[in-house]
Scaffold this motif. Structure first.
Motif, mmCIF file in Angstrom:
data_model
loop_
_atom_site.group_PDB
_atom_site.id
_atom_site.type_symbol
_atom_site.label_atom_id
_atom_site.label_comp_id
_atom_site.label_asym_id
_atom_site.label_seq_id
_atom_site.Cartn_x
_atom_site.Cartn_y
_atom_site.Cartn_z
ATOM 1 N N PHE A 41 44.802 51.602 24.387
ATOM 2 C CA PHE A 41 45.059 50.704 25.507
ATOM 3 C C PHE A 41 43.811 50.625 26.383
ATOM 4 N N TYR A 42 43.541 49.408 26.876
ATOM 5 C CA TYR A 42 42.387 49.173 27.725
ATOM 6 C C TYR A 42 42.817 48.513 29.034
ATOM 7 N N LEU A 43 42.009 48.706 30.044
ATOM 8 C CA LEU A 43 42.129 47.973 31.291
ATOM 9 C C LEU A 43 40.978 46.984 31.348
ATOM 10 N N ILE A 44 41.324 45.718 31.493
ATOM 11 C CA ILE A 44 40.319 44.647 31.513
ATOM 12 C C ILE A 44 40.227 44.113 32.941
ATOM 13 N N TYR A 45 39.074 44.244 33.539
ATOM 14 C CA TYR A 45 38.871 43.859 34.936
ATOM 15 C C TYR A 45 38.280 42.448 35.003
ATOM 16 N N ILE A 46 38.966 41.581 35.739
ATOM 17 C CA ILE A 46 38.653 40.148 35.750
ATOM 18 C C ILE A 46 38.308 39.668 37.150
ATOM 19 N N ASN A 47 37.295 38.793 37.237
ATOM 20 C CA ASN A 47 37.049 38.034 38.465
ATOM 21 C C ASN A 47 37.881 36.759 38.414
ATOM 22 N N ASN A 48 38.724 36.559 39.401
ATOM 23 C CA ASN A 48 39.584 35.376 39.451
ATOM 24 C C ASN A 48 39.041 34.415 40.509
ATOM 25 N N PRO A 49 38.403 33.315 40.097
ATOM 26 C CA PRO A 49 37.787 32.396 41.068
ATOM 27 C C PRO A 49 38.794 31.554 41.833
ATOM 28 N N TYR A 50 40.091 31.662 41.500
ATOM 29 C CA TYR A 50 41.093 30.800 42.117
ATOM 30 C C TYR A 50 41.972 31.509 43.141
ATOM 31 N N GLY A 51 41.613 32.708 43.496
ATOM 32 C CA GLY A 51 42.364 33.396 44.537
ATOM 33 C C GLY A 51 43.453 34.312 43.979
ATOM 34 N N GLU A 52 44.156 34.932 44.884
ATOM 35 C CA GLU A 52 45.102 35.977 44.510
ATOM 36 C C GLU A 52 46.260 35.449 43.678
ATOM 37 N N TYR A 53 46.591 36.240 42.652
ATOM 38 C CA TYR A 53 47.693 35.917 41.755
ATOM 39 C C TYR A 53 48.837 36.900 42.013
ATOM 40 N N LYS A 54 50.051 36.382 42.228
ATOM 41 C CA LYS A 54 51.198 37.222 42.561
ATOM 42 C C LYS A 54 51.920 37.658 41.288
ATOM 43 N N ILE A 55 51.856 38.942 40.969
ATOM 44 C CA ILE A 55 52.515 39.457 39.772
ATOM 45 C C ILE A 55 54.010 39.647 39.988
ATOM 46 N N TYR A 56 54.374 40.173 41.149
ATOM 47 C CA TYR A 56 55.764 40.523 41.402
ATOM 48 C C TYR A 56 56.445 39.575 42.386
ATOM 49 N N ASP A 58 58.882 36.714 43.766
ATOM 50 C CA ASP A 58 60.200 36.227 43.385
ATOM 51 C C ASP A 58 60.263 34.705 43.317
ATOM 52 N N GLU A 59 59.163 34.082 43.655
ATOM 53 C CA GLU A 59 59.147 32.630 43.685
ATOM 54 C C GLU A 59 59.050 32.078 42.267
ATOM 55 N N ASN A 60 59.640 30.922 42.032
ATOM 56 C CA ASN A 60 59.567 30.297 40.714
ATOM 57 C C ASN A 60 58.209 29.673 40.456
ATOM 58 N N ILE A 61 57.560 29.254 41.526
ATOM 59 C CA ILE A 61 56.261 28.604 41.379
ATOM 60 C C ILE A 61 55.253 29.350 42.242
ATOM 61 N N GLN A 62 54.115 29.678 41.648
ATOM 62 C CA GLN A 62 53.080 30.379 42.395
ATOM 63 C C GLN A 62 52.535 29.494 43.505
ATOM 64 N N LYS A 63 52.163 30.104 44.626
ATOM 65 C CA LYS A 63 51.588 29.342 45.722
ATOM 66 C C LYS A 63 50.255 28.740 45.303
ATOM 67 N N ARG A 64 49.504 29.495 44.513
ATOM 68 C CA ARG A 64 48.210 29.003 44.022
ATOM 69 C C ARG A 64 48.357 28.674 42.543
ATOM 70 N N GLU A 65 48.701 27.420 42.205
ATOM 71 C CA GLU A 65 48.950 27.053 40.819
ATOM 72 C C GLU A 65 47.724 27.251 39.951
ATOM 73 N N GLU A 66 46.532 26.990 40.502
ATOM 74 C CA GLU A 66 45.308 27.169 39.727
ATOM 75 C C GLU A 66 45.141 28.613 39.284
ATOM 76 N N SER A 67 45.487 29.545 40.174
ATOM 77 C CA SER A 67 45.353 30.959 39.849
ATOM 78 C C SER A 67 46.293 31.345 38.717
ATOM 79 N N GLN A 68 47.515 30.814 38.762
ATOM 80 C CA GLN A 68 48.476 31.115 37.717
ATOM 81 C C GLN A 68 48.004 30.581 36.374
ATOM 82 N N VAL A 69 47.547 29.378 36.356
ATOM 83 C CA VAL A 69 47.062 28.765 35.116
ATOM 84 C C VAL A 69 45.876 29.551 34.568
#
Length: 528
Positions: A41-56, A58-69
């Protein structure tokens, strides 16, 4: 798009089709081929240029759709590389094990599987601001390829256990075999004054970490009466909150040579700035700081001034009350954290000693503090005065006398088996216990952590220890002499020397557990 949380678990469910989906086949493993640990198992560290991504979320749609995509596409890209490079795995059967584990864990959960990658061998586990961490099972070759070929990756490292709980492993069965206890209790990372009395002689020069646990029998003084003659008491707080398991109360207030049982409850005695009785009782039987936290506790208070002085009349009245009212034969330990000097022919001295003898004949066991004058109590006399004075009650023949070891410096643990310079010592001292203690007491209505030092606190440590020994064997009629022999046997190999008189040796009090459990990696850590 659905929130990644809604499909994170479901994503792995699709992995159950890994063998048949998209024509992927796991090559058979030759029986003689050893399992290669390069797959991990590895941990892969990523730079996300689209802002914070919510893992947990409860919303059906992420506030930042670009980040989710962005995250989903990256997961799919890595999963696709896994599918195409299955032949690089040295142990592809491990993929099946992962599938079974995931399937077993998540079989009761219902998730929308739409828009997921097919196999669930990679998924995000952490995301904050512009940083995302993916978790993936990869071959060594594939991990290097992903690190090289995929943009926005700034690090890929094997998953490892770099954090641990701070404890010293111990073997319960081994301890029970050594001590003969029916069952074991352990207070982990507890007070220095407790850990010292439940292990053999610690030597830091051996390069081991000190074991901070306190090991004691689960009976912990149950059905044994601890009677404490002292200044004042307060039993109405958390250290004595387990009244459903034992009796805890003030038994009498002594003043003007008379013991009164009127108007007493969980408080008794006139509180002084010393908080002496409060600390003594906590060290003997408090839930966290005491050696015997299931023993019954009976406090008998005496009038004491701010210098800690007690009238002879109150000493005699207090010990008389205990003798007549509080001795349950072979079930009672009396702690006297006090000392004085007097002429041998003193009538007070003789009367005091006679009451102690009577308590012993009745089946009580008396433990007392050696005193803090730094004198030699050898040959019955008080060494500082050429033997013409005597220390009491410690030097009465039917008292177990307790001196103190120099445990003030916890970091210097290899040099603690030396009597404290203020502790009386010599042939008149039977055993030694920690001189410095920690306790929680009530001061002006607030629980307060304090440090106290003196043989006044060495004594209740041993009094509580004796209670734990007695509670383990309710069938035995314990006497002062029998307890003395047990403590002497437990203290084998635990010699205590004197700072200035190296030829004089004492015995460290021990509750029967002498095995030492310590982390032997300390020297390796130092080298690194």
């Amino acid at each position: 798009m659905k929130c990644y949380l809604t499909y994170l678990i479901g994503l792995t469910l699709l992995f159950i089709n890994i063998i048949n989906a998209k024509g992927i086949k796991v090559p058979p493993k030759e029986e003689e081929e050893p399992i290669n640990t390069n797959d991990k198992f590895y941990l892969i560290y990523i730079n996300n240029p689209y802002g914070e991504y919510k893992i947990y979320s409860d919303e059906n749609i992420q506030k930042r759709e670009e980040s989710q995509v962005f995250v989903e596409n990256l997961v799919d890209e890595i999963q696709s590389l896994i599918n195409k490079n299955i032949n690089t795995y040295k142990n592809p059967e491990k993929l099946i094990e992962i599938k079974e584990e995931v399937s077993s864990t998540l079989k009761t959960r219902k998730r929308d599987l739409k828009n997921l990658n097919d196999y669930g061998l990679v998924y995000p586990i952490s995301s904050v601001k512009d940083k995302v961490v993916l978790y993936a099972y990869l071959s060594d070759e594939l991990s290097k390829k992903i690190n090289k070929d995929i943009e926005n990756i700034y690090g890929i490292f094997p998953n490892k256990a770099s954090t641990s709980l701070q404890y010293v492993p111990y073997n319960k069965e081994e301890i029970l075999a050594e001590t003969g206890w029916k069952d074991l209790k352990v207070r982990e990372n507890t007070d220095f004054h407790l850990s010292l009395i439940s292990q053999g002689k610690y030597n830091r020069r051996l390069g081991k970490k000190y074991d901070n646990n306190y090991y004691y029998p689960s009976s912990s003084g149950k059905d044994i009466n601890l009677v404490i003659l002292d200044s004042s008491f307060n039993f109405n707080y958390t250290e004595f909150s387990n009244t459903h398991e034992r009796t805890i109360k003030c038994a009498a207030n002594v003043e003007n040579g008379f013991a009164s049982t009127e108007k007493i409850d969980y408080y008794c005695g006139k509180v002084t700035r010393l908080y002496h009785g409060e600390t003594v009782s906590d060290v003997a039987a408090g839930l966290l700081h005491g050696t015997a936290n299931l023993a019954n506790v009976y406090g008998v208070s005496m009038a004491v001034n701010n210098e800690g002085e007690i009238n002879d009349s109150d000493i005699l009245a207090g010990i008389q009350f205990i003798y007549e009212n509080l001795i349950e034969p072979h079930k009672t330990v009396i702690n006297l954290s006090m000392s004085g000097i007097t002429y041998e022919q003193s009538e007070f001295y003789h009367q005091y000693g006679k009451i102690i003898d009577a308590i012993t004949e009745k089946g009580g066991i008396v433990v007392a503090a050696a005193g803090n004058s730094g004198y030699n109590l050898g040959n019955g006399g008080y060494g500082g005065y050429g033997g013409s004075y005597y220390s009491y009650p410690c030097q009465f023949k039917n008292v177990i006398c307790i001196g103190g070891i120099d445990n003030e410096d916890e970091k210097n643990k290899y040099n603690i088996y030396v009597s404290h310079e203020d502790s009386n010592y010599g042939d008149g001292v039977d055993f030694y216990a920690p001189f410095l203690v920690k306790s929680d007491i009530m001061i002006e209505g607030k629980k307060t952590r304090i440090l106290h030092q003196g043989t006044s606190f060495s004594s209740p440590i041993v009094a509580g220890m004796i209670a734990t020994i007695m509670s383990e064997h309710p069938e035995i009629q314990f006497t002062k002499n029998k307890i003395y022999e047990i403590l002497k046997e437990n203290g084998q190999g635990l010699e205590v020397s004197h700072l200035y008189y190296q030829g004089r040796k004492g015995i460290m009090a021990n509750n029967g557990k002498r095995i030492i459990y310590s982390d032997e990696e300390e020297e390796e850590e130092k080298k690194e």
